[in-house]
Scaffold this motif. Structure first.
Motif, PDB file in Angstrom:
ATOM      1  N   SER A 157       0.817  -1.222   0.000  1.00  9.18           N
ATOM      2  CA  SER A 157       0.000   0.000   0.000  1.00  9.18           C
ATOM      3  C   SER A 157       0.848   1.269   0.000  1.00  9.18           C
ATOM      4  O   SER A 157       0.339   2.351  -0.292  1.00  9.18           O
ATOM      5  N   ASN A 158       2.120   1.149   0.318  1.00  6.15           N
ATOM      6  CA  ASN A 158       2.998   2.319   0.344  1.00  6.15           C
ATOM      7  C   ASN A 158       3.692   2.583  -0.983  1.00  6.15           C
ATOM      8  O   ASN A 158       4.502   3.497  -1.082  1.00  6.15           O
ATOM      9  N   TYR A 159       3.378   1.784  -1.996  1.00  8.78           N
ATOM     10  CA  TYR A 159       3.967   1.946  -3.327  1.00  8.78           C
ATOM     11  C   TYR A 159       2.914   2.497  -4.283  1.00  8.78           C
ATOM     12  O   TYR A 159       1.765   2.075  -4.269  1.00  8.78           O
ATOM     13  N   ASP A 160       3.324   3.444  -5.128  1.00  6.84           N
ATOM     14  CA  ASP A 160       2.388   4.124  -6.015  1.00  6.84           C
ATOM     15  C   ASP A 160       2.403   3.611  -7.448  1.00  6.84           C
ATOM     16  O   ASP A 160       1.413   3.773  -8.169  1.00  6.84           O
ATOM     17  N   TYR A 161       3.505   3.056  -7.870  1.00  4.41           N
ATOM     18  CA  TYR A 161       3.652   2.629  -9.259  1.00  4.41           C
ATOM     19  C   TYR A 161       4.022   1.153  -9.293  1.00  4.41           C
ATOM     20  O   TYR A 161       4.875   0.705  -8.525  1.00  4.41           O
ATOM     21  N   TRP A 162       3.395   0.425 -10.231  1.00  6.83           N
ATOM     22  CA  TRP A 162       3.581  -1.022 -10.308  1.00  6.83           C
ATOM     23  C   TRP A 162       3.862  -1.473 -11.722  1.00  6.83           C
ATOM     24  O   TRP A 162       3.314  -0.916 -12.687  1.00  6.83           O
ATOM     25  N   GLY A 163       4.723  -2.490 -11.842  1.00  7.07           N
ATOM     26  CA  GLY A 163       4.917  -3.146 -13.115  1.00  7.07           C
ATOM     27  C   GLY A 163       3.748  -4.069 -13.420  1.00  7.07           C
ATOM     28  O   GLY A 163       2.862  -4.277 -12.580  1.00  7.07           O
ATOM     29  N   GLN A 164       3.783  -4.663 -14.614  1.00  6.14           N
ATOM     30  CA  GLN A 164       2.650  -5.472 -15.075  1.00  6.14           C
ATOM     31  C   GLN A 164       2.649  -6.881 -14.492  1.00  6.14           C
ATOM     32  O   GLN A 164       1.667  -7.604 -14.626  1.00  6.14           O
ATOM     33  N   GLY A 165       3.744  -7.271 -13.846  1.00  7.98           N
ATOM     34  CA  GLY A 165       3.826  -8.606 -13.276  1.00  7.98           C
ATOM     35  C   GLY A 165       4.535  -9.578 -14.201  1.00  7.98           C
ATOM     36  O   GLY A 165       4.396  -9.492 -15.425  1.00  7.98           O
ATOM     37  N   THR A 166       5.292 -10.486 -13.609  1.00  8.15           N
ATOM     38  CA  THR A 166       6.008 -11.531 -14.347  1.00  8.15           C
ATOM     39  C   THR A 166       5.741 -12.871 -13.683  1.00  8.15           C
ATOM     40  O   THR A 166       6.023 -13.038 -12.485  1.00  8.15           O
ATOM     41  N   GLN A 167       5.205 -13.806 -14.442  1.00  8.07           N
ATOM     42  CA  GLN A 167       4.967 -15.149 -13.913  1.00  8.07           C
ATOM     43  C   GLN A 167       6.294 -15.904 -13.830  1.00  8.07           C
ATOM     44  O   GLN A 167       6.998 -16.031 -14.827  1.00  8.07           O
ATOM     45  N   VAL A 168       6.604 -16.376 -12.640  1.00  4.08           N
ATOM     46  CA  VAL A 168       7.773 -17.235 -12.429  1.00  4.08           C
ATOM     47  C   VAL A 168       7.273 -18.584 -11.941  1.00  4.08           C
ATOM     48  O   VAL A 168       6.570 -18.660 -10.937  1.00  4.08           O
ATOM     49  N   THR A 169       7.635 -19.628 -12.670  1.00  8.25           N
ATOM     50  CA  THR A 169       7.226 -20.978 -12.304  1.00  8.25           C
ATOM     51  C   THR A 169       8.474 -21.819 -12.064  1.00  8.25           C
ATOM     52  O   THR A 169       9.332 -21.907 -12.944  1.00  8.25           O
TER      53      THR A 169
END
Length: 127
Positions: free
Chosen positions: A112-124
């Protein structure tokens, strides 16, 4: 327009290693805190690692300490997460995040303290 763009999906065997990247654009990130979080199916997003864009201090979750390393390349405006000795329980979607608001060590650990996010990377990680 601030944008964090992450590298693509990864599939690796247990015991292996890989490196995630997060390229930042849209502004100067000097003074920002940068973090990596992960979210496994059915679980909440959890802290993995963090660093200051300008400062050298690094922070790690106990579950990854000694196996993962967060680093940054100021010239490329890119943050990395080097992951080693991978385990099946590391399987998750990994997100990078940036924030100008973090002023204490504790604040780094909460999404909640972060304002900007990447799109996400699936790691399996397969066993």
């Amino acid at each position: 327009q601030v944008e964090l763009v992450q590298s693509g999906e990864e599939l690796v065997q247990a015991g292996g290693s890989l490196r995630l990247s997060c390229a930042a654009s849209g502004r100067t990130f000097s003074g920002y805190a940068m973090g990596w979080f992960r979210q496994a199916p059915g679980k909440e997003r959890e802290f993995v690692a963090a660093t200051g864009w300008s400062a050298g201090n690094t922070y790690y979750a106990d579950s990854v300490k000694g196996r993962f390393t967060i680093s940054g390349d100021n010239a490329k405006n890119t943050v990395y997460l080097q992951m080693g000795s991978l385990k099946p329980e590391d399987t998750a979607i990994y997100f990078c995040a940036a924030s100008p608001r973090i002023t204490t060590d504790t604040m780094r650990f909460y999404p909640s303290n972060y304002d900007y996010w990447g799109q996400g990377t699936q790691v399996t990680v397969s066993s």
